[in-house]
Motif scaffolding. Structure first.
Motif, PDB file in Angstrom:
ATOM      1  N   UNK A  17       3.151   1.844   3.415  1.00 23.88           N
ATOM      2  CA  UNK A  17       3.557   0.629   4.100  1.00 23.88           C
ATOM      3  C   UNK A  17       4.511   0.992   5.233  1.00 23.88           C
ATOM      4  N   UNK A  18       4.682   0.064   6.142  1.00 27.58           N
ATOM      5  CA  UNK A  18       5.626   0.241   7.238  1.00 27.58           C
ATOM      6  C   UNK A  18       6.651  -0.880   7.143  1.00 27.58           C
ATOM      7  N   UNK A  19       7.917  -0.506   7.012  1.00 33.38           N
ATOM      8  CA  UNK A  19       8.993  -1.483   6.909  1.00 33.38           C
ATOM      9  C   UNK A  19       9.872  -1.401   8.152  1.00 33.38           C
ATOM     10  N   UNK A  20      10.127  -2.545   8.756  1.00 32.13           N
ATOM     11  CA  UNK A  20      10.940  -2.636   9.971  1.00 32.13           C
ATOM     12  C   UNK A  20      12.388  -2.893   9.567  1.00 32.13           C
ATOM     13  N   UNK A  21      13.232  -1.909   9.807  1.00 39.40           N
ATOM     14  CA  UNK A  21      14.658  -2.037   9.488  1.00 39.40           C
ATOM     15  C   UNK A  21      15.439  -2.017  10.805  1.00 39.40           C
ATOM     16  N   UNK A  22      15.835  -3.189  11.266  1.00 41.50           N
ATOM     17  CA  UNK A  22      16.598  -3.279  12.506  1.00 41.50           C
ATOM     18  C   UNK A  22      15.882  -2.723  13.706  1.00 41.50           C
ATOM     19  N   UNK A  23      14.569  -2.889  13.755  1.00 36.37           N
ATOM     20  CA  UNK A  23      13.802  -2.411  14.891  1.00 36.37           C
ATOM     21  C   UNK A  23      13.256  -1.006  14.740  1.00 36.37           C
ATOM     22  N   UNK A  24      13.619  -0.329  13.656  1.00 41.95           N
ATOM     23  CA  UNK A  24      13.111   1.019  13.373  1.00 41.95           C
ATOM     24  C   UNK A  24      12.082   0.925  12.257  1.00 41.95           C
ATOM     25  N   UNK A  25      10.889   1.455  12.494  1.00 45.16           N
ATOM     26  CA  UNK A  25       9.845   1.400  11.481  1.00 45.16           C
ATOM     27  C   UNK A  25       9.844   2.636  10.605  1.00 45.16           C
ATOM     28  N   UNK A  26       9.942   2.428   9.301  1.00 43.90           N
ATOM     29  CA  UNK A  26       9.923   3.529   8.340  1.00 43.90           C
ATOM     30  C   UNK A  26       8.591   3.511   7.587  1.00 43.90           C
ATOM     31  N   UNK A  27       7.891   4.652   7.597  1.00 45.41           N
ATOM     32  CA  UNK A  27       6.647   4.797   6.866  1.00 45.41           C
ATOM     33  C   UNK A  27       6.979   5.222   5.440  1.00 45.41           C
ATOM     34  N   UNK A  28       6.554   4.440   4.466  1.00 48.30           N
ATOM     35  CA  UNK A  28       6.906   4.682   3.063  1.00 48.30           C
ATOM     36  C   UNK A  28       5.636   4.725   2.216  1.00 48.30           C
ATOM     37  N   UNK A  29       5.470   5.773   1.423  1.00 48.58           N
ATOM     38  CA  UNK A  29       4.357   5.882   0.489  1.00 48.58           C
ATOM     39  C   UNK A  29       4.726   5.154  -0.808  1.00 48.58           C
ATOM     40  N   UNK A  30       3.731   4.526  -1.430  1.00 55.46           N
ATOM     41  CA  UNK A  30       4.013   3.766  -2.652  1.00 55.46           C
ATOM     42  C   UNK A  30       2.770   3.698  -3.528  1.00 55.46           C
ATOM     43  N   UNK A  31       2.953   3.321  -4.785  1.00 56.56           N
ATOM     44  CA  UNK A  31       1.833   3.158  -5.706  1.00 56.56           C
ATOM     45  C   UNK A  31       1.064   1.891  -5.359  1.00 56.56           C
ATOM     46  N   UNK A  32      -0.176   1.825  -5.802  1.00 54.33           N
ATOM     47  CA  UNK A  32      -0.988   0.636  -5.567  1.00 54.33           C
ATOM     48  C   UNK A  32      -0.359  -0.585  -6.220  1.00 54.33           C
ATOM     49  N   UNK A  33       0.300  -0.374  -7.343  1.00 52.04           N
ATOM     50  CA  UNK A  33       0.963  -1.484  -8.044  1.00 52.04           C
ATOM     51  C   UNK A  33       2.088  -2.057  -7.192  1.00 52.04           C
ATOM     52  N   UNK A  34       2.884  -1.183  -6.582  1.00 54.00           N
ATOM     53  CA  UNK A  34       3.966  -1.634  -5.711  1.00 54.00           C
ATOM     54  C   UNK A  34       3.418  -2.316  -4.467  1.00 54.00           C
ATOM     55  N   UNK A  35       2.408  -1.714  -3.850  1.00 53.98           N
ATOM     56  CA  UNK A  35       1.825  -2.281  -2.633  1.00 53.98           C
ATOM     57  C   UNK A  35       1.241  -3.667  -2.891  1.00 53.98           C
ATOM     58  N   UNK A  36       0.709  -3.869  -4.090  1.00 55.01           N
ATOM     59  CA  UNK A  36       0.114  -5.151  -4.428  1.00 55.01           C
ATOM     60  C   UNK A  36       1.128  -6.247  -4.691  1.00 55.01           C
ATOM     61  N   UNK A  37       2.389  -5.868  -4.842  1.00 56.50           N
ATOM     62  CA  UNK A  37       3.430  -6.854  -5.142  1.00 56.50           C
ATOM     63  C   UNK A  37       4.335  -7.142  -3.945  1.00 56.50           C
ATOM     64  N   UNK A  38       3.994  -6.601  -2.801  1.00 58.42           N
ATOM     65  CA  UNK A  38       4.816  -6.810  -1.615  1.00 58.42           C
ATOM     66  C   UNK A  38       4.658  -8.228  -1.079  1.00 58.42           C
ATOM     67  N   UNK A  39       5.660  -8.720  -0.348  1.00 52.74           N
ATOM     68  CA  UNK A  39       5.563 -10.061   0.252  1.00 52.74           C
ATOM     69  C   UNK A  39       4.604 -10.050   1.447  1.00 52.74           C
TER      70      UNK A  39
END
Length: 204
Positions: A17-39
């Motif tokens: 996933x890519x999370x925008x923290x104050x204009x900076x995008x962080x690429x983060x690897x995660x499990x399918x279970x976590x990815x499925x529970x994201x907003x």
């Protein structure tokens, strides 16, 4: 080292996933279970992060729950298990299910993970059985503290689990059902009583 990120969800891919923290995008690897529970995209959320620094890269691994991050770290202590293997295992087994599989020595459950064969699954359940105590959500069958029947209860429970597995139930679910039966019936319960009660539990 990054231990937590809080920001807006930018995008979700197959394993990251890519999370925008104050204009900076962080690429983060995660499990399918976590990815499925994201907003939804653009919504705020927070992730616990495990940062891996190598000579050729810096990878971030994200988790919504502390238990999943702790299991991720524990899985990496097993020889032959890399970050991708660990995330694959956590994609098919949540922390409670993984704990049960390890305590029950259920390598079949672990080998359901993509890229995890029977040999590696066997190594996972074998090497982590002792280490997993502090993370376990269920306890192993405990022998009686006193009396001449010491050791009989664990043996009966083990035989009951084997019997349920022979009937076609997965070892993890048989282990859980017999564990509940043993807690209800007491330490003196025999194999037949544990099997009967276990079957009733599995039928619910």
């Amino acid at each position: 080292m990054i231990g937590k990120l809080k920001g807006l969800l930018e995008e979700v891919d197959e394993d990251r996933l890519l999370i925008d923290v104050g204009g900076v995008g962080y690429l983060v690897f995660a499990s399918a279970r976590t990815l499925g529970r994201l907003p939804g995209k653009g919504e705020a959320f927070a992730l616990l992060i495990d940062t891996h620094v190598r000579e050729d890269h810096i990878h971030l691994y994200g988790f919504l729950e502390r238990a999943e991050r702790e299991w991720f770290r524990l899985l990496l202590t097993v020889q032959g298990v890399g970050a991708r293997h660990a995330l694959a295992i956590l994609s098919v087994l949540d922390p409670a299910e993984l704990s049960t599989a390890i305590m029950a020595q259920d390598k079949a459950a672990v080998s359901r993970a993509n890229g995890v064969g029977p040999k590696l699954a066997q190594r996972v359940v074998h090497e982590l059985k002792e280490k997993a105590g502090r993370l376990a959500v269920i306890s192993e069958f405990s022998p009686p503290a006193t009396g001449g029947g010491a050791g009989r209860a664990p043996a009966a429970s083990g035989d009951a689990v084997d019997a349920l597995v022979a009937l076609g139930y997965r070892r993890s679910e048989a282990f859980t059902a017999v564990g509940k039966a043993a807690a209800e019936l007491g330490e003196a319960a025999g194999v037949e009583a544990l099997i009967k009660s276990g079957l009733q539990e599995l039928a619910r």
